[in-house]
Write an enzyme that holds these catalytic residues in place. Structure first.
Site, short mmCIF file in Angstrom:
data_model
loop_
_atom_site.label_atom_id
_atom_site.label_comp_id
_atom_site.label_asym_id
_atom_site.label_seq_id
_atom_site.Cartn_x
_atom_site.Cartn_y
_atom_site.Cartn_z
CB CYS A 72 3.77 3.82 6.93
SG CYS A 72 5.31 4.18 5.72
CB CYS A 105 5.39 0.92 5.74
SG CYS A 105 6.51 2.05 6.31
CG ASP A 106 1.72 -0.92 6.18
OD1 ASP A 106 2.69 -1.84 6.53
OD2 ASP A 106 1.25 -0.12 7.19
#
Length: 334
Positions: free
Chosen positions: A157, A160-161
């Site tokens: 993701c 997300c990261d």
């Protein structure tokens, strides 16, 4: 809480964890899954006064239990570890609201007749309403290094990261819209993004292709596959193999993002509710499935956003829809 062939629960005097009392199998609401959508639905249903059960599965907590630091979930100024968010904060809040949580896995369902039933290997549960919150899992490359470096440079993701990888070279694997979108997004942080694809052309839409090909930070590796991931404490190198020439090469990078699709956890519901060609739950109205009394929330139907906060939002929506459904059902019986 360990599964125990189905259990009702009672509050301890200190409002702490619940303890098993006697077997209970009939609930107002049965929620299948204990990720952000399942826990949120449990909180809302229990606060609304419904006797609510969550079947968490063998590994409760959803995808976030496999992550490290979560910075983009509201309410935690300094971030929070994924397992702490799921297994401490959300789970305990859910229990405090009165939700029964059984760490057992649903193996079959019967939505063809009322009451609606969910079966585990050891018990059969009945619910006036069901919320499917089983989520989806990212497809993996099948490399040993994915497990070794999960949360240590291997990610599924970018949203997300991505911010954890500022000023580093990164690899994205895939050739569809998701891969190209993730590669483009990562150029906000990375010095170079290596997009690795097994074919000699992208499968992404033309507008996405044009955007990526015009981005000077994206370097394409055609007809290639990642065959190994190496590093010490985190990802430091990936090995590429050209599938036409069999030539191998190495890239020194800080992270590897796999974007080859997701698989919704819906095999259990095949021939029970409507699913699309990829297995995602089809919603008929808001969070309703095609079966009366059966609802869905989170990544099990959401192929676009796939974030913890959106999954939680869908869990809230499903619980509110369940409340309306159960209230109307009760009114009809009076």
């Amino acid at each position: 809480m360990a599964a125990d062939s189905g259990a009702t629960v009672q509050e301890s005097k200190d409002d702490g964890p619940k303890i098993p009392d006697k077997k209970k199998t009939k609930f107002d609401v049965v929620i299948i899954g204990a990720g952000p959508s399942g826990y949120t639905a449990g909180i809302y249903c229990s606060r609304a006064g419904y006797d609510t059960l969550i079947l968490s599965g063998i590994l409760p907590g959803g995808q976030l239990v496999n992550t490290t630091e979560v910075e983009n979930y509201p309410g935690f100024e300094n971030g929070i570890m994924g397992p702490d968010l799921m297994m401490i904060e959300m789970r305990k809040q859910c229990q405090r609201m009165g939700t029964t949580i059984v760490d057992d896995e649903a193996v079959d369902v019967d939505f063809r007749r009322k009451p609606l039933k969910v079966l585990t290997a050891s018990e059969e549960y009945e619910g006036r309403a069901i919320i499917i919150a089983t989520g989806a899992n990212p497809r993996k490359l099948g490399l040993e290094g994915e497990e070794t470096f999960g949360g240590k440079g291997v990610s599924y993701c970018a949203t997300c990261d991505g911010p954890f990888f500022r000023n580093q070279e990164l690899v994205v694997v895939g050739g569809g819209d998701s891969a190209v979108e993730e590669a483009t997004f990562l150029t906000k942080f990375a010095t170079t993004v290596h997009l690795v694809h097994r074919r000699d052309e992208l499968r992404a839409s033309k507008v996405m292709q044009d955007r990526a090909q015009s981005n000077e930070k994206i370097k394409f590796h055609w007809d290639s596959a990642v065959t190994d991931i190496k590093g010490d404490q985190k990802v430091q190198e990936v090995v590429l193999k050209n599938l036409k020439t069999n030539e191998e090469s190495k890239l020194t990078v800080g992270g590897l993002f796999v974007a080859i699709g997701h698989e919704p956890n819906t095999k259990l519901f095949k021939n029970q509710i409507d699913l699309d060609e990829e297995g995602y739950v089809i919603l008929k109205n808001k969070t309703h499935t095609n079966i009366e009394g059966v609802f869905a929330a989170g990544d099990v139907h959401d192929r676009i956003y796939r974030q913890a906060i959106t999954a939680a939002g869908y869990g809230c929506m499903a619980a509110i829809d369940v409340d309306k459904y159960l209230t109307e059902s009760a009114d009809k019986q009076e």
